[in-house]
Design a protein around this motif. Structure first.
Motif, PDB file in Angstrom:
ATOM      1  N   GLU A   1       2.663 -22.551 -11.790  1.00 14.55           N
ATOM      2  CA  GLU A   1       3.803 -22.147 -12.598  1.00 14.55           C
ATOM      3  C   GLU A   1       3.989 -20.624 -12.566  1.00 14.55           C
ATOM      4  O   GLU A   1       5.088 -20.124 -12.592  1.00 14.55           O
ATOM      5  CB  GLU A   1       3.606 -22.596 -14.058  1.00 14.55           C
ATOM      6  N   ASN A   2       2.832 -19.914 -12.534  1.00  8.91           N
ATOM      7  CA  ASN A   2       2.911 -18.452 -12.603  1.00  8.91           C
ATOM      8  C   ASN A   2       1.824 -17.846 -11.706  1.00  8.91           C
ATOM      9  O   ASN A   2       0.665 -17.726 -12.104  1.00  8.91           O
ATOM     10  CB  ASN A   2       2.728 -18.000 -14.050  1.00  8.91           C
ATOM     11  N   GLU A   3       2.219 -17.462 -10.505  1.00  6.94           N
ATOM     12  CA  GLU A   3       1.263 -16.941  -9.527  1.00  6.94           C
ATOM     13  C   GLU A   3       0.637 -15.628  -9.941  1.00  6.94           C
ATOM     14  O   GLU A   3      -0.422 -15.252  -9.468  1.00  6.94           O
ATOM     15  CB  GLU A   3       1.968 -16.713  -8.179  1.00  6.94           C
ATOM     16  N   PHE A   4       1.321 -14.882 -10.838  1.00  9.38           N
ATOM     17  CA  PHE A   4       0.837 -13.547 -11.166  1.00  9.38           C
ATOM     18  C   PHE A   4      -0.533 -13.558 -11.814  1.00  9.38           C
ATOM     19  O   PHE A   4      -1.232 -12.567 -11.820  1.00  9.38           O
ATOM     20  CB  PHE A   4       1.830 -12.832 -12.087  1.00  9.38           C
ATOM     21  N   LYS A   5      -0.901 -14.711 -12.368  1.00 13.14           N
ATOM     22  CA  LYS A   5      -2.178 -14.777 -13.061  1.00 13.14           C
ATOM     23  C   LYS A   5      -3.350 -14.540 -12.109  1.00 13.14           C
ATOM     24  O   LYS A   5      -4.364 -13.981 -12.512  1.00 13.14           O
ATOM     25  CB  LYS A   5      -2.324 -16.157 -13.738  1.00 13.14           C
ATOM     26  N   SER A   6      -3.214 -14.999 -10.866  1.00  9.55           N
ATOM     27  CA  SER A   6      -4.365 -14.887  -9.941  1.00  9.55           C
ATOM     28  C   SER A   6      -4.082 -13.998  -8.732  1.00  9.55           C
ATOM     29  O   SER A   6      -4.857 -13.963  -7.786  1.00  9.55           O
ATOM     30  CB  SER A   6      -4.755 -16.282  -9.448  1.00  9.55           C
ATOM     31  N   LEU A   7      -2.954 -13.275  -8.743  1.00  4.34           N
ATOM     32  CA  LEU A   7      -2.576 -12.485  -7.560  1.00  4.34           C
ATOM     33  C   LEU A   7      -3.259 -11.118  -7.571  1.00  4.34           C
ATOM     34  O   LEU A   7      -2.912 -10.235  -8.339  1.00  4.34           O
ATOM     35  CB  LEU A   7      -1.058 -12.297  -7.514  1.00  4.34           C
ATOM     36  N   TRP A   8      -4.277 -10.960  -6.696  1.00  2.00           N
ATOM     37  CA  TRP A   8      -5.010  -9.685  -6.558  1.00  2.00           C
ATOM     38  C   TRP A   8      -4.525  -8.974  -5.301  1.00  2.00           C
ATOM     39  O   TRP A   8      -3.925  -9.570  -4.435  1.00  2.00           O
ATOM     40  CB  TRP A   8      -6.516  -9.960  -6.406  1.00  2.00           C
ATOM     41  N   VAL A   9      -4.836  -7.694  -5.250  1.00  2.00           N
ATOM     42  CA  VAL A   9      -4.499  -6.925  -4.038  1.00  2.00           C
ATOM     43  C   VAL A   9      -5.763  -6.229  -3.540  1.00  2.00           C
ATOM     44  O   VAL A   9      -6.458  -5.574  -4.326  1.00  2.00           O
ATOM     45  CB  VAL A   9      -3.418  -5.868  -4.342  1.00  2.00           C
ATOM     46  N   GLU A  10      -6.051  -6.448  -2.216  1.00  2.04           N
ATOM     47  CA  GLU A  10      -7.181  -5.716  -1.592  1.00  2.04           C
ATOM     48  C   GLU A  10      -6.602  -4.457  -0.943  1.00  2.04           C
ATOM     49  O   GLU A  10      -5.760  -4.553  -0.060  1.00  2.04           O
ATOM     50  CB  GLU A  10      -7.830  -6.583  -0.510  1.00  2.04           C
ATOM     51  N   ARG A  11      -7.047  -3.314  -1.413  1.00  2.00           N
ATOM     52  CA  ARG A  11      -6.482  -2.049  -0.918  1.00  2.00           C
ATOM     53  C   ARG A  11      -7.532  -1.323  -0.073  1.00  2.00           C
ATOM     54  O   ARG A  11      -8.610  -1.010  -0.546  1.00  2.00           O
ATOM     55  CB  ARG A  11      -6.054  -1.183  -2.093  1.00  2.00           C
ATOM     56  N   THR A  12      -7.175  -1.106   1.213  1.00  2.00           N
ATOM     57  CA  THR A  12      -8.089  -0.399   2.132  1.00  2.00           C
ATOM     58  C   THR A  12      -7.577   1.017   2.331  1.00  2.00           C
ATOM     59  O   THR A  12      -6.411   1.202   2.703  1.00  2.00           O
ATOM     60  CB  THR A  12      -8.127  -1.115   3.495  1.00  2.00           C
ATOM     61  N   SER A  13      -8.441   2.000   2.066  1.00  2.00           N
ATOM     62  CA  SER A  13      -8.066   3.400   2.316  1.00  2.00           C
ATOM     63  C   SER A  13      -8.846   3.896   3.529  1.00  2.00           C
ATOM     64  O   SER A  13     -10.059   3.685   3.622  1.00  2.00           O
ATOM     65  CB  SER A  13      -8.404   4.271   1.112  1.00  2.00           C
ATOM     66  N   LEU A  14      -8.159   4.527   4.453  1.00  3.27           N
ATOM     67  CA  LEU A  14      -8.793   5.060   5.666  1.00  3.27           C
ATOM     68  C   LEU A  14      -8.754   6.580   5.601  1.00  3.27           C
ATOM     69  O   LEU A  14      -7.703   7.173   5.334  1.00  3.27           O
ATOM     70  CB  LEU A  14      -8.041   4.585   6.918  1.00  3.27           C
ATOM     71  N   TYR A  15      -9.910   7.228   5.847  1.00  2.95           N
ATOM     72  CA  TYR A  15      -9.980   8.701   5.833  1.00  2.95           C
ATOM     73  C   TYR A  15     -10.270   9.161   7.264  1.00  2.95           C
ATOM     74  O   TYR A  15     -11.196   8.663   7.905  1.00  2.95           O
ATOM     75  CB  TYR A  15     -11.087   9.176   4.910  1.00  2.95           C
ATOM     76  N   LEU A  16      -9.482  10.110   7.748  1.00  2.91           N
ATOM     77  CA  LEU A  16      -9.615  10.551   9.152  1.00  2.91           C
ATOM     78  C   LEU A  16     -10.529  11.769   9.267  1.00  2.91           C
ATOM     79  O   LEU A  16     -10.735  12.501   8.290  1.00  2.91           O
ATOM     80  CB  LEU A  16      -8.245  10.931   9.730  1.00  2.91           C
ATOM     81  N   VAL A  17     -11.030  12.001  10.491  1.00  2.00           N
ATOM     82  CA  VAL A  17     -11.850  13.196  10.728  1.00  2.00           C
ATOM     83  C   VAL A  17     -10.966  14.444  10.724  1.00  2.00           C
ATOM     84  O   VAL A  17     -11.436  15.542  10.447  1.00  2.00           O
ATOM     85  CB  VAL A  17     -12.602  13.109  12.073  1.00  2.00           C
ATOM     86  N   GLN A  18      -9.706  14.293  11.075  1.00  2.00           N
ATOM     87  CA  GLN A  18      -8.778  15.424  11.048  1.00  2.00           C
ATOM     88  C   GLN A  18      -7.447  14.910  10.545  1.00  2.00           C
ATOM     89  O   GLN A  18      -7.134  13.737  10.703  1.00  2.00           O
ATOM     90  CB  GLN A  18      -8.584  15.999  12.453  1.00  2.00           C
ATOM     91  N   SER A  19      -6.652  15.809   9.992  1.00  2.12           N
ATOM     92  CA  SER A  19      -5.378  15.332   9.461  1.00  2.12           C
ATOM     93  C   SER A  19      -4.362  15.198  10.590  1.00  2.12           C
ATOM     94  O   SER A  19      -4.467  15.853  11.624  1.00  2.12           O
ATOM     95  CB  SER A  19      -4.865  16.310   8.407  1.00  2.12           C
ATOM     96  N   LEU A  20      -3.391  14.344  10.346  1.00  4.16           N
ATOM     97  CA  LEU A  20      -2.298  14.133  11.312  1.00  4.16           C
ATOM     98  C   LEU A  20      -1.048  14.843  10.789  1.00  4.16           C
ATOM     99  O   LEU A  20      -0.819  14.841   9.577  1.00  4.16           O
ATOM    100  CB  LEU A  20      -2.010  12.645  11.473  1.00  4.16           C
TER     101      LEU A  20
END
Length: 1935
Positions: A1439-1458
């Motif tokens: 009835e309501n998907e928001f109850k179980s909707l999680w988000v996996e957030r991946t952050s990538l850090y570079l050796v040098q900036s672009l």
């Protein structure tokens, strides 16, 4: 039982055998096998192509061949005893076979087919040879053809040149090296310069005459005409055509084909023409009626000409059509061809426009025998031969000719009583005295058999006809005497009878009474009148009459009356039997007139040479007859005549008569006493030489001495035979005295005039020919001594006349080539005098070509391994005399500049080559004894040192690639074999004489250098050879590299402490040797490095020098393409042991420096990994990411690990060039900044380097700054350019250089203008993972983030990567791969899009900053990227998907900036966090509220040109809310169960409630503002929104906002003039990290951003029209998607192959339905295009589908919790669905826009993938847009691309269609916004762009972001992953 075979040793497999039995040997048909044993119908042996594998095979499968066995036993070698040509052919065809297939693969079709034909031809010829039925001549011919084809194929395929003798391959061991060189050179020359044929032939074939008015038979006459001399130069080719213009005898080719033979090269020129005269046979007038006259006449018809030069341009065999000109005025017929040639053809008519003579013409080159062989088909079918007029250029003895050529020139006739002129026809007969007509001796031309009479053509009404017809009369000599030619003249009547009336005749006798023939020339004959019935049969009646006017004038008066009429002929005799010369006849008949002898002998020089050679034998008999008669009186006269005749034969025309004279001397000469007189006269002449004033006659005598000696010797032999050898002693004395006189005259030095030296030269040039004559009478030693004395008497003074020096050498040369020199006894006598002269010339460096030839001949006679005593002694003499001078000569000529002319250059190379061959020959002959003697002969160490240095230098020259042509491998191998043998001998001398206290660095260095370049020669790299070639070389010479390597090692060990002299100089050369992939060589050489490190450690306590040199050399060698993977592993493996020597292992374990040694090897190995990758990448064609990445990797290695500044700078520039080539201007600028940072603003002078001139450091830095600014400008990175402008402006200011300062300020200003005025595109960013062992080291198992090109979307990027790595497999999921993928022997690519997270929010959050400025900071100086993936935890509430909707957030850090020095950088660290459903909801609401505030603020301050964006945003939020949007969050998070089960979320729930209330408050204020600005036609929509808003408030339980709502917009920040992208206030997540609003990864810049559904619904189209949307505001396309119940709404078109609805639970599933796996291109996914990173389509349960908003075919749905099902299904409602995309693109332009009305059925159909736009979620309340999952953070400036059309959706009223067009016409902005154009991302900010910290606020326009402090210090690497500190704001002036 297995028995070793005796005779069955060699066979060919005739049927393939699979080898399925145990021990079976698998064989292919055609393999050759060597048989070792036999047993019961089986053989045991091996295939020659793979001798290591032995096995058994049936004997019936093998055809045995004869073979001989060498080295019987274990290592026996079998050599087939077949013809060597067959052996060569077989092996060559095998080699070609594999290469031929490669041609097909490489698409070289032309060569592929040509080679195929040649191979078939060779196989066919091979069959003929094998059958063995050929005659000897034919066999020779076939072999010639075979070898020619083999050579051609070898040349085309770049294989080696094969030396051959008599068509068979030559073993270089069996002949001397000089002979080998000559054979190679001969074949090379033959290949390079085809010999120009001196003889040419013209083949003519008559095809047809095309003409409209034929109908009569024709005669066609071809001849060659010289327009320069105005005369024909060939006989005529005559043929007849029928009435249709075709040859009359088509079955007889000789009647219509002819070969004009013997044309000289001088006759192939522009003014030689082929002339064609056409005569018709028929009535007098061409148009007369048929019955007018039955008599047929020969009448002129037409003429055609063609220059022979036109045939030289090509060998075309196509038919030529010659234009035929008709003769209008018959009186000019005789010169019609001349007129046409002179271009006077206007006076002639063409026979017709398309008419002409079709002929086939072809020039053939070579002598006639060669032509007969090559064009045998032409001769076998039949062809007539047309000769040149007269004798050919060369008269051959035995040639029998007696041809009289008569040209009928013209006549002068009287009218004969007629009123009109006559029609004269001439008839010619050859008549004997008896009156008998000679039959068949009149030839009209080749191609037609001779006839008995000849009728001329008739010229109409012409009393002075001119014919110029040439006839040949081949009359036999016996018929000549007494015969005459009679010409009868008839008048041809044109009346009906057409009778021919005789009216006169002429005659001419062929021979005069004194025996002379009719003289050549023109004769005016008398026309004797006669009647028709006159009987001319009785010749006696007219033969007494005078026949010629010339005779008549002399003595006859009877026929005066007849002299008015004349007839002219020209005669020319070409006879080998008859003469027209009276002097010749007088000489031959000397006995009849003895008194005339003296006169005859005097006149002999005046007689034409051809007359003398015709009667050569008779003339010689006459001379010797006269001599016998009275030698006293006539001796010298006869001698002079004999000299004249002998010298006549030297002429090239009569050269071929020499054999006739030789035969005469051998067989017919009978003057047994002549020798006395000849010797006497010859000596008299020689004695007088020194006094004589005029030497010409004496020189003639000396020139003839060869034949004079022949006569003397033959005469003496005849005398001895007759008298039994009397007077022998006297004869010897005469000869001795003669030679004494010669020696005296030779020893005289020419004083003043050069006449004497000329005579000496003449004598010397012909003297060697005398040797063979003397040998007939004297013992060989005697002759040798005579010759030695004679040659020894030559003056030795060098400054004598140069021409004499040359002749002297030629004489020596001929002596060496003579029979005298070939005999060992005489050779030993002659050798010293030969060497003496050679030495003299070489010392002066004169006549080197001749010297080289003589030396070559000297060595040709000394075969290899001749161990005879005499040969060894000769070598002794030669070594002592010539070795030193030979070395000096080679050094001298190779150091000279090469001459420029091609012929001269060839000659120069030949000389060098010949001297080299001589030196090699000499060295090969030298034995131990010779070397010992040579080394002992040096008196001092200095002399020995100079000699060794000299010979090492010469060897280095010999090794040069340009020494021999590239296909001379045979010669190179022989040379190398000699060199290595000599070096082994000389290294002993080096050890004995130049070690310890006598150590000499120069000579040892020269030795090592020679050894290294010897090993590195291309021709010794056996790995590059074909297996068969490699096998041959190894069998013959072994691997010479290993031998030399061992020698280096041994010599190195001998050096002891002197090794230090060669460290580090020899590191580079030795390293080069170790890079050769030969294991034995490497094992020998690598330990030397251990030794070097050890000695260097002892000397200086470290081995930095060794390390530095090693690294430098490695770089340069790898760049050249040397080294391989095995080498790296080998170098690595020597960390513990430095090679396979156990003693070394123990030794190194004891070393104190083991650790640093191991570290060095590790560094070198890592460097090699990078260098090998670099080398492999650089082999590619175009610039790609791989090349750039590889260069960056190498550059960083040099900087960080090796600290090699020069190499670092070199690679900076290599990278810079790559970027420029790829048009990566921003990256190019950053790259150049690396060099710029190394420089200071100082006046330090810098040397010339790369492309930079010598200049100060300040100047170079200035130059770099300007180049960098230019590149930043071209890359649209203007903010960075501004910083550099300021820096350089400061410098100008400090130097008061106001001119440049002004320019710089103007440039800076222009950059500001560009920021504000020009558009910039925001690039996409992609994360790429490279997994698997097959990737280069710098990529292997690493992940990178790459900055895409302009307009490059995921599919394009992914395709580009797959093109760069064609063998890579695209991974179908975004999960981290496991270890099996890492270790796989394959390449896996994992690609998806990521969102940049700007580090500093300062500029982005500041109000009033234009979007043009902000856009730069969104995509530049980016270190962090984000990627989100939604998933469900626990049980999913349907009835309501928001109850179980999680988000996996991946952050990538570079050796040098672009952006930075590369478009991609490696990911240094990745962080993964999970966001709970509540946090997700908070973030979505914050973003939506922020967006609403911005739009309201812009509207208030009138920054918006129209109100549409605000209308759409309000509509989206309110409409969705009415349908239950926010209530879904209430149901999910405000219920009692949730609060109880999540007590820790209390604050967050409160925050969510605050946000919901805040949203209602903002909406109310927004509606108030909207009401103020809404246009009249939008009022109904506004009213509807107000109504719905109150419904929404009631659903939230809010009744009044009066307390909260302020009258002024105090809560709304001031928007920027164009677009406000302020981020919402920060809120804290439970874990304390800041939750930052972000930009959806799904919102692309506007290109293709519209999803196929979000714009395809009617609703969206209508709403945009209804609201009058002009999209001027960026926000229209920048709405932020928000999370919905189930999935991501892709807000631009995604690939239909990849994305589709899927159950939430399956989001991260790695499985992909088959339907979606077919596209490799779509296998790498973008979170902007696909459900988060959930790369797969997600099927959904039917009940959930109601909540989905499926965007187009390929996008994932967004569900809106606020829509009720009936409303969703109602067709009357339409959503405003606009893709969030940056401003500036009109959705109406998008190709995917469709409009359709959803059906209510769709949402209820259970299996449906919905396409309904109703849920497309444009502008939902913060809740309805699903997308937290797929949006990526824009950390802090989340609305940097605020979506203009958020994915929420609500029903919109439907308007009539008539309103739509008006909306469509509303104003649309340009297709790309400023915002998009700016999207270039620079790298970590280099120091040059860094900004000092100050506390003052930044001046505007804002500066580009500074790099992080960590970066500034450490160059390129990030240290901490934590939040980055923001730089403090600072003043503009300090930037």
């Amino acid at each position: 039982m297995w028995i070793p075979t005796e005779h069955e040793k060699y066979g060919v497999v005739i049927a393939s055998f699979r080898g399925t039995v145990s021990y079976g040997l698998s064989l292919e048909i055609g393999d050759t096998v060597q048989i070792l044993e036999k047993c019961d119908g089986w053989y045991r042996g091996f295939a020659l192509k793979n001798p290591n594998v032995k096995g058994i095979f049936p004997s019936s499968y093998v055809h045995l061949k004869n073979a001989c066995v060498k080295n019987k036993g274990q290592f026996e070698m079998v050599i087939p005893t077949e013809d060597s040509v067959i052996t060569e052919m077989t092996s060559t065809l095998r080699d070609w076979g594999t290469m031929w297939k490669q041609l097909y693969v490489r698409n070289e079709g032309d060569l592929f087919h040509r080679l195929w034909h040649i191979m078939n031809e060779i196989l066919d010829l091979r069959r003929q040879v094998l059958v063995g039925h050929l005659t000897h001549d034919r066999m020779k011919d076939v072999k010639r053809h075979i070898t020619a084809r083999l050579d051609w194929g070898n040349e085309q395929l770049g294989l080696d040149l094969v030396p051959r003798k008599e068509y068979a391959m030559v073993d270089p061991e069996d002949i001397s090296i000089t002979e080998l060189y000559r054979l190679m050179e001969h074949r090379h020359r033959k290949k390079d310069t085809p010999v120009q044929a001196s003889s040419h032939h013209l083949f003519v074939q008559m095809k047809s005459l095309m003409c409209s008015n034929l109908g009569e038979e024709l005669e066609v006459i071809f001849s060659l005409f010289d327009s320069k001399e105005n005369r024909p130069i060939s006989e005529r080719f005559f043929l007849r055509l029928n009435r249709n213009g075709l040859p009359k005898a088509p079955d007889k080719p000789e009647r219509h084909c002819s070969l004009f033979v013997d044309l000289g090269s001088s006759e192939l020129r522009r003014d030689i023409y082929i002339t064609v005269h056409i005569i018709r046979i028929g009535r007098m007038g061409a148009g007369e009626k048929k019955n007018a006259c039955s008599v047929q006449y020969r009448r002129p018809f037409g003429c055609a000409v063609l220059s022979i030069a036109d045939l030289l341009t090509g060998e075309t065999k196509d038919d030529l059509i010659l234009k035929v000109y008709m003769c209008n005025t018959e009186s000019e017929w005789y010169q019609i061809h001349e007129n046409i040639i002179k271009k006077l053809n206007a006076r002639y008519n063409l026979t017709g426009s398309n008419a002409g003579l079709a002929v086939s013409l072809q020039l053939l080159h070579g002598d006639i025998e060669q032509i007969r062989r090559e064009y045998s088909s032409v001769f076998s079918h039949g062809v007539s031969i047309t000769r040149k007029l007269g004798f050919s250029n060369i008269i051959m003895p035995g040639e029998m000719r007696n041809d009289l050529y008569i040209t009928m020139e013209r006549g002068e006739f009287e009218k004969g009583g007629k009123s009109v002129a006559r029609n004269v026809e001439v008839t010619m007969f050859i008549v004997e005295n008896s009156g008998q007509i000679l039959k068949d001796f009149i030839s009209f031309g080749s191609g037609e058999p001779p006839a008995s009479e000849y009728h001329s053509f008739v010229l109409y009404h012409n009393n002075s006809p001119r014919w110029s017809e040439l006839l040949k009369l081949p009359i036999p000599v016996d018929k000549f005497r007494g015969a005459h030619i009679r010409f009868e003249f008839r008048h041809c009547s044109t009346k009906e009878k057409g009778e021919k009336k005789l009216f006169g005749f002429s005659f001419v006798p062929l021979m005069q009474e004194d025996g002379r023939t009719l003289p050549d020339g023109t004769h005016e004959l008398i026309v004797h009148k006669c009647e028709e019935n006159t009987n001319l049969q009785d010749t006696t009646r007219y033969l007494k009459l005078p026949f010629s006017k010339g005779i008549l004038l002399g003595n006859n008066h009877q026929a005066i009356k007849a002299t008015k009429e004349s007839f002219w002929i020209t005669s020319f005799l070409c006879s080998t039997k008859l003469t027209q010369n009276g002097d010749m006849l007088d000489l031959l008949k000397w006995r009849t007139h003895p008194d005339k002898i003296t006169g005859c002998l005097s006149k002999i020089k005046e007689i034409d040479g051809s007359e003398i050679v015709k009667f050569l034998q008779d003339t010689l008999d006459t001379l010797f007859g006269i001599l016998d008669e009275n030698s006293q009186k006539y001796g010298s006269k006869v001698f002079d005549s004999l000299v004249h005749i002998i010298n006549l034969l030297q002429d090239s025309k009569f050269h071929h008569f020499k054999p006739v004279m030789d035969t005469y001397i051998e067989s017919h000469f009978a003057g047994a006493l002549a020798y006395r007189d000849l010797i006497k006269v010859l000596k008299w002449y020689v004695d007088r030489i020194t006094e004589a004033e005029r030497q010409e006659h004496i020189q003639e005598v000396l020139k003839a001495q060869e034949y004079i000696f022949k006569y003397i010797v033959q005469s003496r032999r005849l005398f001895s035979l007759a008298t039994g050898g009397q007077n022998e002693e006297e004869f010897r004395c005469c000869i001795q005295e003669l030679l004494m006189s010669v020696r005296f005259f030779l020893s005289q030095e020419s004083k003043g005039s050069g006449a004497l030296s000329q005579s000496q030269a003449v004598f010397l040039s012909s003297f060697p020919a005398v040797y063979s004559e003397l040998l007939k009478l004297f013992d060989i030693r005697e002759v040798a001594n005579l010759v030695q004395d004679t040659l020894g008497s030559l003056p030795t003074i060098v400054h004598v006349d140069d021409s004499l020096q040359a002749v002297k050498l030629q004489c020596i040369g001929k002596t060496v080539e003579s029979q005298l020199y070939t005999n060992p006894d005489s050779r030993y006598i002659l050798l010293p005098v030969v060497l003496h002269h050679l030495h003299m010339h070489l010392q002066e460096q004169k006549d080197l070509i001749m010297c080289a030839r003589i030396l070559s001949n000297v060595f040709c006679l000394i075969k290899k391994n001749s161990s005879e005593k005499s040969v060894l002694e000769e070598i002794d003499v030669i070594v002592a005399s010539l070795l030193d001078i030979l070395l000096r000569t080679i050094l001298e000529i190779t150091s000279r500049p090469q001459p420029s002319g091609s012929a001269m250059r060839l000659q120069f190379q030949d000389v060098t080559g010949e001297f080299v061959a001589c030196l090699l020959s000499l060295l090969r002959q030298m034995t131990d004894r010779h070397y010992q003697q040579l080394l002992d002969s040096f008196n001092t160490k200095e002399e020995l040192r100079d000699f060794l240095l000299q010979i090492f230098t010469v060897f280095r020259i010999l090794i040069r690639p340009e020494m021999f042509p590239k296909d001379w491998t045979v010669m190179r191998l022989v040379a190398n074999n000699v060199i290595i043998t000599t070096v082994l001998y000389l290294s002993d001398a080096l050890r004995k004489n130049f070690l310890n206290e006598n150590f000499d660095y120069k000579i040892w260095d020269s030795y090592f250098y020679l050894a290294v370049i010897f090993i590195n020669q291309l021709c010794l790299q056996l790995e590059m050879f074909t297996p068969s070639k490699k096998k041959k070389v190894l069998e013959k010479y072994g691997d010479m590299r290993v031998t030399m390597g061992c020698e280096i090692f041994s010599m190195w060990q001998n050096l002891g402490e002197h090794k230090l002299h060669f460290i580090p100089a020899l590191i580079g050369p030795f390293l080069e040797v170790t890079l050769i992939p030969q294991p034995d060589l490497r094992n020998v050489m690598i330990p030397i490095f251990h030794d070097m490190m050890d000695w260097e450690q002892r000397r200086s306590g470290n081995f930095k020098q060794v390390e530095a040199k090693l690294i430098d050399k490695l770089d340069s060698l790898m760049s050249e393409g040397k080294g391989d993977e095995t080498y790296r592993e080998l170098f690595n493996s020597i960390i513990p042991l430095f090679g396979p020597y156990p003693s070394l292992l123990k030794k190194i374990e004891r070393e104190t420096w083991r650790e640093s040694g191991v570290s060095l090897i590790a560094t070198v190995t890592r460097l090699m990994e990078r260098l090998l990758d670099y080398r492999d990448c650089m082999k590619m064609g175009e610039v790609d990411g791989k090349k750039i990445g590889c260069t960056v990797s190498l550059l960083n290695f040099y900087k960080t690990e090796l600290n090699k500044e020069e190499m670092y700078i070199r690679y900076i520039h290599k990278l810079y060039d790559l970027h420029l080539k790829a048009q990566n201007f921003t990256e190019a600028a950053y790259t150049l900044l690396l060099y710029d940072e190394l420089l200071e603003w100082s006046d330090r002078p810098l040397r010339e380097f790369l492309t930079y001139p010598m200049q100060t450091e300040w100047q170079r830095k200035e130059h770099l700054h300007l180049a960098i600014i230019q590149n930043f400008d071209r890359g649209k990175c203007w903010e960075n350019g501004i910083i550099l402008c300021r820096k350089i402006a400061e410098q100008y200011e400090s130097y008061y250089d106001y001119r440049n300062l002004s320019k710089m300020r103007m440039m800076e200003a222009s950059l500001y203008d560009k920021i504000m005025d020009q558009q910039r595109l925001e690039p996409e960013f992609f994360r790429v993972g490279f997994y698997g062992k097959k990737f280069p080291f710098f990529l292997r198992n690493k992940e990178f983030v790459c900055r895409g090109h302009d307009y490059e979307r995921l599919e394009a990027f992914q395709q580009r990567m797959l093109n760069e790595f064609p063998h890579a497999i695209a991974m179908q999921h975004a999960n981290q791969p496991d270890e099996t993928i890492f270790q796989a022997e394959a390449q896996y690519l994992q690609i998806y899009a990521v969102t940049p997270i700007p580090e500093s929010q300062e500029v982005l959050q500041r109000e009033g900053v234009p979007d043009n400025i902000k856009s730069f900071y969104k995509v530049n100086h980016i270190w962090k990227f984000r990627y989100d993936r939604p998933f469900h935890k626990g049980t999913k509430d349907k009835e309501n998907e928001f109850k179980s909707l999680w988000v996996e957030r991946t952050s990538l850090y570079l050796v040098q900036s672009l952006p930075g020095i590369s478009r991609w950088f490696e990911v240094e660290k990745r962080e993964v966090v999970e966001m709970s459903p509540l946090e997700n909801a908070i973030e979505v609401l914050e973003n939506k509220n922020q967006q609403l505030k911005t739009l309201i603020s812009q509207c208030q301050t009138r920054q918006m040109q129209n109100i549409n964006p605000l209308t759409m945003c309000l509509n989206g939020v309110i409409d969705a809310a009415v349908n239950g949007g926010v209530s879904r969050y209430q149901e999910a998070f405000f219920v009692k169960e949730y609060i109880l089960s999540h007590p820790e979320d209390g604050e967050k729930i409160a925050r969510l409630r605050e946000l919901m209330l805040e949203q209602a408050q903002i909406l109310e204020f927004g509606l108030a503002v909207h009401e103020k600005f809404v246009p009249q036609d939008m009022r109904p929509l506004h009213k509807k929104l107000v109504d719905q808003f109150f419904v929404m408030k009631s659903s939230l339980g809010i009744q009044e906002f009066s307390a909260c709502i302020q009258a002024s917009p105090v809560h709304f920040p001031n928007g920027s003039p164009r677009v406000c992208r302020n981020s919402a206030p920060a809120s804290m997540s439970p874990d304390g990290t800041r939750v930052i609003p972000r930009r959806s990864p799904l919102s692309y810049p506007a290109v293709n951003r519209y999803s196929s559904s979000s714009l395809s619904s009617q609703a969206s189209a209508e709403v945009s029209n209804i609201t009058g949307q002009s999209e001027s505001s960026d926000e229209v396309f920048n709405m932020q998607p928000s999370p919905s119940t189930s999935s991501l709404s892709s807000t631009h078109s995604a690939s239909p192959n990849v994305t589709s609805s899927a159950p939430s639970s399956a989001r991260a599933s790695p499985l992909l339905s088959d339907k979606h796996k077919h596209s490799r291109e779509n296998s790498c996914l973008s979170p902007r295009e696909r459900p988060c990173s959930a790369i797969y389509p997600t099927p959904v349960e039917p009940s959930q589908r109601l909540l989905f908003n499926h965007i187009g075919e390929g996008a994932l749905p967004r569900s809106d919790p606020n829509l009720s099902a009936p409303e969703k299904a109602s067709p009357a409602r339409h959503t405003t669905s606009v893709s969030p995309s940056p401003a500036g693109r009109s959705p109406l332009k998008q190709g995917s826009v469709q409009s359709f009305t959803p059906s209510p059925v769709e949402y209820h159909s259970p299996g449906l993938i919905s396409n309904s736009p109703v849920l497309s979620g444009s502008y939902s309340s913060g809740i309805s847009s699903l997308s937290r999952c797929s949006t990526s953070e824009t950390s802090g400036f989340e609305n940097q691309v605020n979506e203009q059309s958020a994915p929420g959706a609500g029903p919109a009223p439907s308007y009539s269609g008539s309103e739509e067009p008006g909306r469509k016409e509303s104003k649309t902005p340009p297709p790309y916004s400023v915002y998009e154009r700016t999207l270039r991302r620079p790298v970590p900010l280099p120091h040059s762009l860094s900004i000092p910290v100050t506390a003052e606020p930044p001046a505007l326009p804002p500066k580009p972001l500074a790099a992080r402090p960590g970066h500034l210090e450490n160059g390129t690497r990030r240290t901490e992953p934590g939040p980055r500190p923001r730089p403090l704001p600072r003043k503009v002036s300090q930037l």
